[in-house]
Write a protein that holds these residues in place. Structure first.
Motif, short mmCIF file in Angstrom:
data_model
loop_
_atom_site.label_atom_id
_atom_site.label_comp_id
_atom_site.label_asym_id
_atom_site.label_seq_id
_atom_site.Cartn_x
_atom_site.Cartn_y
_atom_site.Cartn_z
N MET A 81 -1.53 2.55 -3.85
CA MET A 81 -1.97 3.32 -2.69
C MET A 81 -1.31 2.81 -1.41
N SER B 78 2.18 4.17 -1.42
CA SER B 78 2.15 5.60 -1.14
C SER B 78 1.97 5.85 0.36
N PHE C 36 0.77 11.53 -4.07
CA PHE C 36 -0.15 10.77 -3.22
C PHE C 36 0.39 10.66 -1.79
#
Length: 486
Positions: free
Chosen positions: A74, A77, A29
């Motif tokens: 997320m 990441s 990611f």
């Protein structure tokens, strides 16, 4: 989609490619995000702009139905990709699309003097944003409050019913024809050919519709040579013969490297997915009552399909379905607007019950005897879930829940605070089904001492993600604590 489907989301989780190889998900990611970041910076440099990385506010979009764990993953990441956390905003995809659509129609009003289409910009109007992308269906219900402000009418709903669900149905046909061994070997040994097959159907899927056509069959290119080789290896016959021996011999024919399919077969592949989309929308409408939802905003790449559009128009004839000129880009354009107006959505519903793990004094009338333990001469109960925010609570942006923590040891340097989420407000213990640890945050204790030190923690609800601030009593410094996914 792994972040949505898996329960074991963590910084150490691995994901697998179609050939069976694995890599740490956070590496995959963050590498993708870094590539996007670097690409954007190159464009800025070419344009002659003298903008530094630290001058940019970045907005990352995620499906609204994703869990807090997935959102945190997320964020981690993105930070690993070189974007500072304090320069990053998380936008929910259907909300971003909602901002964009209202911005477009407001512009029409300013330039043309009248709004020719939707009335969703009117105060008090209610509408659904139906975001149908590749992997997910994401539905959010909004009500217009005042200029540039909307409120959520219920928590977002949705599931894995995007365009890839139709792709899976298509691949199931191929698997019935040649068998799972041929398909798995195609993925591992002829990977580029496998992607050619998927891409060929993707192009076809976007073009096919219910429009009347004199052509009963449609063509698309397939990797015949690779399929032929594998059929001879595993089935001892050619792909042409395999196709002729299958249940689809009358509806699928081969012409050179192109497969001719009955148009109705392709249309039928959409049926299961469109039915699930309609069911999810109906469920959302039931939760928004008695609000009068009059409009649907249809966005996302899969929403461009005529089949999807027609299915929704037939299922909801009393709703006005609005599709922006470029529904695929509605989310990313709205994300830019979100960067300027992050408080566009003034309030949201909590998706879970939030709580912490405590060890209260043991009470026979409340607690499980097996969980009793003795410490410092007192009997306590371990792993008790103490809820500080209930599920489906309507929270304005900035709603705060306060909790206090303290040290247990002399000269303790840190306090680790575990946050748990549960599907049930009545959860008693943190190890029950439906309850899981969202993550941990660590608060440093300045000037550790033998005295018990207290930490006041504030949990901020109503935004696109849960944020936490902490202050050690006796100090003026407020710390913004970050989650560690454990």
């Amino acid at each position: 989609m792994q972040l949505h489907l898996r329960k074991d989301v963590s910084e150490s989780m691995k994901i697998f490619d179609i050939r069976g190889g694995s890599l740490p998900a956070i590496e995959v990611f963050s590498t993708a995000i870094r590539a996007l970041k670097d690409h954007a910076l190159k464009h800025i440099e070419r344009g002659g702009g003298h903008i530094k990385l630290e001058d940019i506010k970045w907005v990352l979009t995620v499906p609204a139905i994703w869990s807090d764990k997935a959102k945190t993953f997320m964020r981690l990441s993105t930070e690993k990709a070189g974007i500072s956390g304090d320069r990053l905003g998380i936008a929910l995809e259907p909300e971003a699309a909602s901002i964009y659509c209202q911005h477009v129609y407001r512009k029409m009003d300013e330039e043309c003097g009248a709004i020719s289409g939707p009335i969703i910009v009117k105060q008090g109007a209610s509408y659904l944003v139906v975001d149908i992308g590749g992997g997910t269906l994401d539905i959010t219900a909004h009500q217009k409050e005042i200029q540039n402000k909307v409120r959520e009418l219920c928590r977002p709903l949705g599931a894995a019913y995007g365009g890839t669900a139709v792709d899976r149905a298509f691949m199931e046909i191929f698997e019935k024809i040649v068998g799972p061994t041929v398909i798995e070997t195609l993925k591992k040994e002829y990977t580029s050919c496998y992607f050619d097959l998927v891409r060929g159907f993707e192009i076809l899927k976007r073009k096919i519709g219910n429009r009347k056509s004199s052509r009963p069959k449609i063509n698309f290119q397939i990797p015949v040579a690779a399929l032929d080789t594998l059929c001879k290896r595993f089935l001892e016959k050619s792909f042409t013969q395999t196709l002729a021996d299958s249940e689809y011999k009358d509806s699928l024919t081969l012409s050179s490297d192109k497969l001719q399919m009955d148009k109705q077969i392709v249309i039928d592949l959409f049926k299961n997915t469109t039915e699930h989309i309609i069911e999810e929308i109906q469920m959302t409408l039931r939760q928004t009552e008695p609000s009068d939802v009059t409009h649907f905003l249809l966005v996302g790449g899969f929403s461009e399909s005529d089949i999807v559009q027609n299915a929704l128009k037939e299922a909801f004839p009393d709703k006005e379905i609005i599709i922006p000129d470029d529904p695929t880009l509605a989310v990313v354009r709205g994300a830019v607007l979100f960067g300027h107006t992050p408080d566009f959505v003034s309030s949201r519903f909590t998706r879970y019950a939030y709580g912490r793990r405590i060890r209260p004094l043991f009470d026979e009338s409340k607690h499980d005897k097996k969980r009793s333990f003795k410490t410092n001469g007192l009997f306590r109960c371990k792993d008790v879930f103490e809820c500080f925010m209930k599920k489906n609570t309507f929270c304005s942006v900035g709603t705060v829940c306060k909790c206090q923590y303290h040290t247990f040891e002399d000269l303790q340097k840190k306090i680790t605070i575990a946050v748990y989420v549960s599907d049930n407000d009545d959860t008693k213990y943190v190890d029950e089904d439906g309850c899981e640890k969202l993550g941990e945050l660590v608060v440093d204790i300045p000037n550790p001492s033998k005295e018990r030190r207290y930490v006041d923690v504030e949990y901020h609800f109503g935004g696109t993600e849960l944020t936490v601030t902490a202050r050690v009593k006796g100090t003026d410094e407020e710390l913004k604590a970050g989650f560690q996914l454990i």
